[in-house]
Write a protein that holds these residues in place. Sequence first.
Motif: not given
Lengths: 172, 337
Positions: A32, A34-35, A38, A41, A65, A68-69, A71-73, A75-76, A79-80, B85, B124, B127, B131, B138, B150, B157, B160
């Motif tokens: 998956k 998302v896994h 992660l 990360a 810094l 982490a940002g 990774v979130s992006i 992840m999105i 998902i999308m 998760l 840092a 942030g 996540l 999710w 989302m 982001i 920040e």
Amino acid sequence: MFDIEFNGEFAAFFVFAVLMIAGAVLMVSFTKVVHMVLSMAAVFLGAAGMFVLLEAEFLAFVQVLIYAGAVSILMIFGIMMTNHSDSRAETIKPLKETLAAVGAIALFGLLFYAIRDADFEGLDGGTPAQTTDNTLAIGQALFHNHVLPFELVSVLLTVAFIGAIALAKKEA
Amino acid sequence: MSSLLSSPLTWGDALVIFLWGVVLMLVVLGFVTYAIFFERKVIGWMQFRIGPNRVGPFGLLQSVADILKLLIKEDTIPRKADRLLFILAPALAFVPSFTVLAVIPYTQKLYFADLNVGLLYYVALSGISTLAIVLGGWASNNKYALLGGMRSAAQMISYEVPLVISVTGVVMLSGTLNLRGIVDSQSGGWFWDWNFIPQIVGFAVFVIAAVSELNRTPFDLPEAESELVAGYHVEYSGFRFAFFMLTEYVYVYAIAGLTTTLFLGGWHAPAPFLDFVPGIIWFALKFMFIVFFLFWLRATMPRIRVDQLMGLGWKVLLPLSLANIFITAACIELFQR
């Protein structure tokens, strides 16, 4: 070659190393998205921990810094843009796997050789001074000694940025 | 505190440091309990209501009762959720929120970590909570939760960037990323030596971006209850929901502490003749003013729209904070040489 002293630093190094390797292996083996993101990360956090052990705090926290940002992006986007309703097993292609393994081992060998062989004493300025303020040292290195390459990188980034906007506008 | 941090670590010192950590935890938990109570009270008064007044004298035990209720509630995990998760997300959200408190200095003597990149450490680690929020959204396998997660990621982001750039002016003025160093550089006796007047633009951008990072009104889109039921924590109940709420309020504590240290002079008194009052009192007063300001804002402002949110972040705050850096640099070059 491997003379290891068992102290707190080694324990921390070991923990971060395990975190990074486990994250990297899991990143490849999870199905998956998302896994996977992660576990990636976890690799980045382990690398940041390594930087702290090497007394490069600035680099460590910039690493956290930025990634982490990122990774979130990621992840999105994961998902999308992926279809996560069915996770069917991929067919295994033996030739491809062998080639990938050979490539990975070759890359490892190359990096290992290069790192073992590197001579850090010969760089300009020698070994970086063990000061408490390495932020200042990085700033001076970037904006005094290497200001031209730095500016070139920023121009490159701007070009890429504008190019991305132009491409997106054309498609829309 | 400084002798403890610089001496070699023995088992006794480790125990003392651990106990200090526990003390900070208890202080933070006490803050969160009464911040929620006063938030409800203050908003109640601002809206011509009474607010909670039934449990205990003046309703003082209302939050305690609420927390007790949350803790003994049934813990539900949706059957189709990603179980691991789903369990991991609240913890992953809370840990950075508490970890960032380490770098906030309360007085000259009382601080928990003297890190030379303290400000960067704060930004840092905070942030990572984003996540966790995306992850929780999710893992719940619920469309509202996912939408909330989302939105949270997009908002965090986007804001920040101006947040970090707006504090760069402060860093340039004080010449350090160490939060204690930043407070020290604001000493001078009078309140106009504090950073919020020389850095008024940076201060305004910082406050707006900080409120957005906190997911509080007028930027509480990730949990806009009228659109998303409850946002990213729809599926959470009991203890895990409490962790998400706790994270939010610990960040209120952290941001109030950070604003005090960066812009409002930390433990310094506003005038030289008030120096006899201990620094911790001044810190607490400024800190409480900022917390009150956040409640005040929540009672005053409506929630803004998603498109306005992104427009404000990228088209107003980012150019303003960049211009602020430029002007600060020019002023330092011209007047302080």
